[in-house]
Enzyme design. Structure first.
Site, PDB file in Angstrom:
ATOM      1  N   GLN A   1      -3.116  -4.171   8.236  1.00 53.22           N
ATOM      2  CA  GLN A   1      -3.025  -5.585   8.601  1.00 53.22           C
ATOM      3  C   GLN A   1      -3.178  -5.679  10.122  1.00 53.22           C
ATOM      4  O   GLN A   1      -2.892  -4.711  10.841  1.00 53.22           O
ATOM      5  CB  GLN A   1      -1.659  -6.108   8.157  1.00 53.22           C
ATOM      6  CG  GLN A   1      -1.269  -7.494   8.638  1.00 53.22           C
ATOM      7  CD  GLN A   1      -2.138  -8.570   8.023  1.00 53.22           C
ATOM      8  OE1 GLN A   1      -3.313  -8.681   8.387  1.00 53.22           O
ATOM      9  NE2 GLN A   1      -1.590  -9.350   7.122  1.00 53.22           N
TER      10      GLN A   1
ATOM     11  N   HIS B   1     -11.168  -1.434  12.722  1.00 59.01           N
ATOM     12  CA  HIS B   1     -11.661  -2.429  11.764  1.00 59.01           C
ATOM     13  C   HIS B   1     -11.362  -3.811  12.338  1.00 59.01           C
ATOM     14  O   HIS B   1     -10.209  -4.122  12.630  1.00 59.01           O
ATOM     15  CB  HIS B   1     -10.947  -2.252  10.423  1.00 59.01           C
ATOM     16  CG  HIS B   1     -11.420  -3.166   9.343  1.00 59.01           C
ATOM     17  ND1 HIS B   1     -12.601  -2.961   8.659  1.00 59.01           N
ATOM     18  CD2 HIS B   1     -10.872  -4.291   8.820  1.00 59.01           C
ATOM     19  CE1 HIS B   1     -12.748  -3.923   7.749  1.00 59.01           C
ATOM     20  NE2 HIS B   1     -11.721  -4.736   7.831  1.00 59.01           N
TER      21      HIS B   1
ATOM     22  N   PHE C   1      -1.117 -17.378  11.356  1.00 61.65           N
ATOM     23  CA  PHE C   1      -1.262 -16.202  10.497  1.00 61.65           C
ATOM     24  C   PHE C   1      -0.135 -15.209  10.782  1.00 61.65           C
ATOM     25  O   PHE C   1       0.477 -14.654   9.858  1.00 61.65           O
ATOM     26  CB  PHE C   1      -2.600 -15.494  10.759  1.00 61.65           C
ATOM     27  CG  PHE C   1      -3.828 -16.232  10.313  1.00 61.65           C
ATOM     28  CD1 PHE C   1      -3.752 -17.281   9.407  1.00 61.65           C
ATOM     29  CD2 PHE C   1      -5.080 -15.877  10.801  1.00 61.65           C
ATOM     30  CE1 PHE C   1      -4.897 -17.958   8.999  1.00 61.65           C
ATOM     31  CE2 PHE C   1      -6.226 -16.528  10.388  1.00 61.65           C
ATOM     32  CZ  PHE C   1      -6.143 -17.580   9.496  1.00 61.65           C
TER      33      PHE C   1
ATOM     34  N   HIS D   1       5.160  -5.084   4.864  1.00 60.70           N
ATOM     35  CA  HIS D   1       4.644  -6.188   4.059  1.00 60.70           C
ATOM     36  C   HIS D   1       5.591  -7.379   4.158  1.00 60.70           C
ATOM     37  O   HIS D   1       6.818  -7.220   4.074  1.00 60.70           O
ATOM     38  CB  HIS D   1       4.495  -5.743   2.597  1.00 60.70           C
ATOM     39  CG  HIS D   1       3.672  -6.673   1.771  1.00 60.70           C
ATOM     40  ND1 HIS D   1       4.138  -7.895   1.342  1.00 60.70           N
ATOM     41  CD2 HIS D   1       2.399  -6.575   1.311  1.00 60.70           C
ATOM     42  CE1 HIS D   1       3.198  -8.507   0.634  1.00 60.70           C
ATOM     43  NE2 HIS D   1       2.133  -7.728   0.607  1.00 60.70           N
TER      44      HIS D   1
ATOM     45  N   TYR E   1     -11.789 -11.071  -1.238  1.00 65.62           N
ATOM     46  CA  TYR E   1     -11.823 -11.447  -2.656  1.00 65.62           C
ATOM     47  C   TYR E   1     -10.662 -12.402  -2.869  1.00 65.62           C
ATOM     48  O   TYR E   1      -9.510 -12.034  -2.624  1.00 65.62           O
ATOM     49  CB  TYR E   1     -11.654 -10.167  -3.466  1.00 65.62           C
ATOM     50  CG  TYR E   1     -11.814 -10.232  -4.959  1.00 65.62           C
ATOM     51  CD1 TYR E   1     -13.070 -10.162  -5.538  1.00 65.62           C
ATOM     52  CD2 TYR E   1     -10.707 -10.279  -5.797  1.00 65.62           C
ATOM     53  CE1 TYR E   1     -13.233 -10.135  -6.915  1.00 65.62           C
ATOM     54  CE2 TYR E   1     -10.846 -10.265  -7.178  1.00 65.62           C
ATOM     55  CZ  TYR E   1     -12.115 -10.190  -7.729  1.00 65.62           C
ATOM     56  OH  TYR E   1     -12.262 -10.161  -9.095  1.00 65.62           O
TER      57      TYR E   1
ATOM     58  N   ASP F   1      -2.815 -11.641  -4.304  1.00 66.92           N
ATOM     59  CA  ASP F   1      -1.861 -12.711  -4.578  1.00 66.92           C
ATOM     60  C   ASP F   1      -2.271 -13.457  -5.830  1.00 66.92           C
ATOM     61  O   ASP F   1      -3.462 -13.623  -6.120  1.00 66.92           O
ATOM     62  CB  ASP F   1      -1.820 -13.704  -3.409  1.00 66.92           C
ATOM     63  CG  ASP F   1      -1.378 -13.033  -2.120  1.00 66.92           C
ATOM     64  OD1 ASP F   1      -0.415 -12.248  -2.172  1.00 66.92           O
ATOM     65  OD2 ASP F   1      -1.992 -13.301  -1.075  1.00 66.92           O
TER      66      ASP F   1
ATOM     67  N   GLU G   1     -14.824  -7.196   8.926  1.00 66.00           N
ATOM     68  CA  GLU G   1     -14.465  -7.917   7.697  1.00 66.00           C
ATOM     69  C   GLU G   1     -14.948  -9.357   7.734  1.00 66.00           C
ATOM     70  O   GLU G   1     -14.837 -10.040   8.751  1.00 66.00           O
ATOM     71  CB  GLU G   1     -12.948  -7.901   7.496  1.00 66.00           C
ATOM     72  CG  GLU G   1     -12.517  -8.589   6.203  1.00 66.00           C
ATOM     73  CD  GLU G   1     -11.072  -8.337   5.867  1.00 66.00           C
ATOM     74  OE1 GLU G   1     -10.721  -7.156   5.665  1.00 66.00           O
ATOM     75  OE2 GLU G   1     -10.287  -9.302   5.812  1.00 66.00           O
TER      76      GLU G   1
ATOM     77  N   HIS H   1     -13.748  -6.371  -1.442  1.00 63.57           N
ATOM     78  CA  HIS H   1     -12.339  -6.260  -1.782  1.00 63.57           C
ATOM     79  C   HIS H   1     -12.204  -6.450  -3.285  1.00 63.57           C
ATOM     80  O   HIS H   1     -12.979  -7.186  -3.905  1.00 63.57           O
ATOM     81  CB  HIS H   1     -11.524  -7.343  -1.071  1.00 63.57           C
ATOM     82  CG  HIS H   1     -11.350  -7.101   0.387  1.00 63.57           C
ATOM     83  ND1 HIS H   1     -10.259  -7.582   1.091  1.00 63.57           N
ATOM     84  CD2 HIS H   1     -12.115  -6.453   1.299  1.00 63.57           C
ATOM     85  CE1 HIS H   1     -10.366  -7.236   2.368  1.00 63.57           C
ATOM     86  NE2 HIS H   1     -11.483  -6.545   2.519  1.00 63.57           N
TER      87      HIS H   1
ATOM     88  N   ASP I   1       8.729  -0.105   1.430  1.00 62.61           N
ATOM     89  CA  ASP I   1       7.338  -0.441   1.726  1.00 62.61           C
ATOM     90  C   ASP I   1       6.540   0.826   2.046  1.00 62.61           C
ATOM     91  O   ASP I   1       5.396   0.980   1.605  1.00 62.61           O
ATOM     92  CB  ASP I   1       7.276  -1.415   2.910  1.00 62.61           C
ATOM     93  CG  ASP I   1       5.924  -2.085   3.039  1.00 62.61           C
ATOM     94  OD1 ASP I   1       5.450  -2.667   2.048  1.00 62.61           O
ATOM     95  OD2 ASP I   1       5.341  -2.025   4.133  1.00 62.61           O
TER      96      ASP I   1
END
Length: 286
Positions: free
Chosen positions: A174, A264, A214, A147, A48, A107, A16, A75, A156
């Site tokens: 994630q 990923h 993060f 989430h 994105y 978001d 990514e 994305h 979720d």
């Protein structure tokens, strides 16, 4: 494509990126793409911005990756968007022969009050299938540690199942550092009837302080023993790098041994650490 011989990895990998802000950044990213190309990635994904704030740069980055001979997946987030606006973007992607995307709720941009015509990612996925058919591959997000905006784990999990049932082909998680969270999440969603591939998302320790921020923001557990060792290295960059590579490599090995269908990597537009982890995985394969 890269002239470097491809690494023989035990499972497929993908990488990514975020779209660079400058021309110099775009040129540097092309070098990173070529370097990571030695791992023969299944695809590169490109983020994105909130409310489509990086729409043009996302598409430009996808074009650059495709020009180098690799598949790229933009994305696409729907919050704050209209059906007409999303249809226009999908038309642009189809015209560019883009056949894979990562569909997200996303978001709201700062200061924006309305969520637009899509409330959840499953509504976006259903719209994509309705307007584009089944020849577009759709990946969605998964949250093994749930989430950060969701108070209830069961709710979720149901949101995730709804996305898959709306027409998603696979999911990318994630980032996480606790493999048990991933395996438990798999058990939970399989019990809900989800049988699609769920690919673990892995973040190498590019910058420990930044990754820790993060993780705190998104409710991601960094094991205490890892955090204490990282913090104990202080400004010893070489030790931090070596330990981080070891932790992430072992995490990937355990995930692969447990049946993960692919890996990923969240690269933060860098190649060195991710490539080193890939080399170790290739070496461990024998």
């Amino acid at each position: 494509m890269s002239d470097t011989p491809s690494l023989k990895l035990p499972v497929p990998v993908s990488f990514e990126f975020f779209p660079p802000n400058t021309e110099a950044g775009s040129e540097k990213l092309k070098t990173v793409v070529r370097e990571l190309g030695s791992a023969a990635p299944e695809f590169f994904s490109v983020t994105y911005g909130a409310g489509g704030s990086t729409r043009d740069r996302t598409l430009s980055t996808v074009r650059d990756i495709a020009a180098l001979g690799f598949e790229a997946a933009p994305h696409l987030s729907c919050v704050g968007s209209t059906r007409a606006g999303i249809a226009e973007i999908l038309g642009t992607y189809r015209a560019q022969n883009i056949r894979r995307l990562v569909a997200l709720r996303g978001d709201l941009p700062s200061g924006t009050a309305t969520a637009g015509e899509f409330r959840y990612a499953n509504e976006l996925i259903a719209f994509v299938r309705e307007t584009q058919g089944t020849d577009l591959r759709i990946e969605v997000a998964a949250y093994p540690e749930y989430h950060p905006q969701q108070r209830y784990a069961r709710r979720d999990l149901q949101h995730f199942a709804n996305k898959m049932k709306a027409g998603a082909d696979a999911a990318i998680t994630q980032f996480f550092y606790n493999p048990d969270a991933y395996f438990h999440f798999l058990d939970e969603v399989r019990a809900l009837g989800v049988d699609a591939p769920i690919v673990p998302g892995i973040m190498p320790f590019h910058n420990y302080a930044r990754i820790a921020q993060f993780a705190m923001r998104d409710g991601i557990e960094i094991p205490r023993w890892v955090a204490l060792k990282m913090e104990g290295y202080m400004d010893d960059a070489a030790s931090i790098r070596a330990f981080g590579i070891e932790v992430v490599s072992r995490l990937c090995e355990r995930l692969i041994a447990g049946g993960a269908p692919a890996i990923h990597f969240y690269t933060l537009n860098q190649s060195a650490l991710t490539l080193e982890v890939c080399r170790r995985l290739a070496s461990a394969r024998g």
